[in-house]
Scaffold this active site. Sequence first.
Site, short mmCIF file in Angstrom:
data_model
loop_
_atom_site.label_atom_id
_atom_site.label_comp_id
_atom_site.label_asym_id
_atom_site.label_seq_id
_atom_site.Cartn_x
_atom_site.Cartn_y
_atom_site.Cartn_z
CE LYS A 261 -3.04 2.68 3.11
NZ LYS A 261 -3.92 2.69 4.31
CG ASP A 266 -5.33 8.05 4.69
OD1 ASP A 266 -6.27 8.66 4.13
OD2 ASP A 266 -5.47 7.05 5.43
CE LYS A 273 -6.27 8.95 8.18
NZ LYS A 273 -6.89 7.87 8.97
CG ASP A 284 -1.74 5.41 4.95
OD1 ASP A 284 -1.55 4.36 5.59
OD2 ASP A 284 -2.85 5.75 4.48
CG ASP A 343 -9.62 7.65 6.91
OD1 ASP A 343 -8.56 7.59 6.26
OD2 ASP A 343 -9.67 7.88 8.13
CD GLU A 345 -6.55 5.27 2.68
OE1 GLU A 345 -7.52 5.41 3.44
OE2 GLU A 345 -5.39 5.08 3.07
NE ARG A 347 -10.59 -1.16 4.33
CZ ARG A 347 -11.07 -1.29 5.56
NH1 ARG A 347 -12.18 -2.00 5.76
NH2 ARG A 347 -10.48 -0.75 6.59
N1 BES Z 1 -3.95 4.71 7.00
C1 BES Z 1 -5.03 4.44 7.86
C2 BES Z 1 -4.68 3.46 8.98
C3 BES Z 1 -3.67 3.93 9.99
C4 BES Z 1 -4.09 4.50 11.18
C5 BES Z 1 -2.34 3.75 9.77
C6 BES Z 1 -3.17 4.91 12.11
C7 BES Z 1 -1.40 4.16 10.71
C8 BES Z 1 -1.82 4.73 11.88
C9 BES Z 1 -6.19 3.85 7.08
O1 BES Z 1 -6.29 4.25 5.77
C10 BES Z 1 -7.44 4.27 7.76
O2 BES Z 1 -7.70 5.43 7.78
N2 BES Z 1 -8.17 3.31 8.30
C11 BES Z 1 -9.37 3.59 8.99
C12 BES Z 1 -10.40 2.60 8.53
C13 BES Z 1 -11.80 2.93 8.96
C14 BES Z 1 -12.29 4.18 8.25
C15 BES Z 1 -12.68 1.76 8.62
C16 BES Z 1 -9.09 3.44 10.48
O3 BES Z 1 -8.29 2.59 10.85
O4 BES Z 1 -9.62 4.23 11.25
ZN ZN Z 2 -4.56 4.87 4.85
MN MN Z 3 -7.38 6.07 5.57
#
Ligand code: BES
Ligand code: ZN
Ligand code: MN
Length: 497
Positions: A261, A266, A273, A284, A343, A345, A347
């Site tokens: 990824k 992000d 966020k 990210d 967010d 994204e 996947r």
């Molecule tokens: N890049 C983030 C995950 C992340 C969070 C990486 C903290 C490193 C530190 C990912 O894209 C994300 O935002 N995931 C969300 C998913 C949710 C919206 C289902 C999350 O983990 O909150």
């Molecule tokens: Zn992300």
């Molecule tokens: Mn995200």
Amino acid sequence: MTHPVEIQFTPIATEQLAAHQGRIAVLVSPGVAPKLGLPKSTRDAVRRAMESAEGQKLKPGQALELSYPAGIEAEAIQLVALPARSTVQQARKAGAAIGARLGKVHTLVVAGNHKQAGDVALGLALRGYDFSIYHTESSDDGGETAASAAEKPRVTFMAKDPEALAKAAKDGAAVAEGVFFTRDLVNEPANILTTSDFADRLKAMEELGLTVEVLDEPELEKLGMRALLGVGQGSESPSKVVVMQWNGGKKGDAPLALVGKGVVFDTGGISIKPAAGMEEMTMDMGGAGVVAGVMRTLALRRAKANVVGLVGLVENMPDGRAQRPGDIVKSMKGDTIEVINTDAEGRLVLADVLWYAQQRFEPAAVIDLATLTGAVIIALGHDNAGVFANDDALAGDVLKAAGAEGEGAWRLPLGPGYDKLIKSRLADIKNTGGRPAGSITAAQFLQRFIRKDQPWAHIDIAGVALPPSATDLAPKGATGWGVMTLNRLVRDKFEKG
Ligand code: BES
Ligand code: ZN
Ligand code: MN
């Protein structure tokens, strides 16, 4: 590119030791007085330090420091405990104790005829890494960390058999360079490491004998990667997929595919966020960074294996053209996806790159790495990556390699029961499953894009790519977690002869 520590190997030279004005580190076996051929007053100081309460308590890999020792010119002697029969981990930790104290002064490491000196050198290099290219001379600590090439720390390893040691350290140097490549990428801010800059840095690895292709938006469009393209459509930076091939194995042997990824930033997109901590989302692209670092190491050490690395490079931004919650996109596989939360994204990016990797390369195994979910940090913190797999043997191989390299990894479950959480009313699947089992539903989403009978493992590195403090082998900042694990996995499971 930061070029951290420069290490040389020479025979033990007593006069040089006595006259050295920088730091001296000595590997000492507890209970054994080091024979250094130094003045008596220095040897006495060392002996008394080793016999002190603190000296007696030293565990393998720990160090004790003597400032301005009697009888010699050195600033300090660092006594680093390392028993003759130590583990790889202990030897690297001993090296790290030296690496953590590197300034810009010249350090001499006296290794004697220590068997583990190659691992000591690796630990030293890994912990001695310093990403300071944005500190100018004018910052307070500019004197310590200013990035001019002339000032990079120099280390001389003195050993009975320096040639043997240099040879032992060679594979370690390839590993360190791969880890540094990953760390540099993860540490870079997103205004510098754009998708195009990232792709350029990967293209430049052709120099090492890798074949590198950069697929641009028109090609991705033609391939039908609408899930990936949807994520990047709000950004000024064009989305890209980069394919890196290392063909060091038998011609025609199915490769291992590594998929990463690569979200260079992000923001969350329209599902934006919160401001606090958002700057961390420069990391990210950590999964893509690890894939790139592993490919670099494999090329540098001319690995006898076929490995292909694929990364999806996008930026997730809010904009008038950005993807909205509620949008439905069609993946390259053909499945439709309802985007509940922009967010989630990663996947979406991986769905298309995973499918492409399998279609094009028919790999023996697929392993993807991604900073995919915050939920994996809730589950495992910063000490272990989350490992998911549809194949017990592959999962076992990953965990074993991680254990051998001292990189924390813990298996988490998959299961059809979780699929109901990502069923969509309007499309084949939706991109979030709510708060329960957030890391598992993400993995379960990815599994939908894995072909039947394709061995696959997914590693969620959100907690380990950029932990909040220094680790045994990394200063605060990017760790490069996974480069060593995957390099070992390739060596132990995919290399022949
Ligand atoms: N890049 C983030 C995950 C992340 C969070 C990486 C903290 C490193 C530190 C990912 O894209 C994300 O935002 N995931 C969300 C998913 C949710 C919206 C289902 C999350 O983990 O909150
Ligand atoms: Zn992300
Ligand atoms: Mn995200």
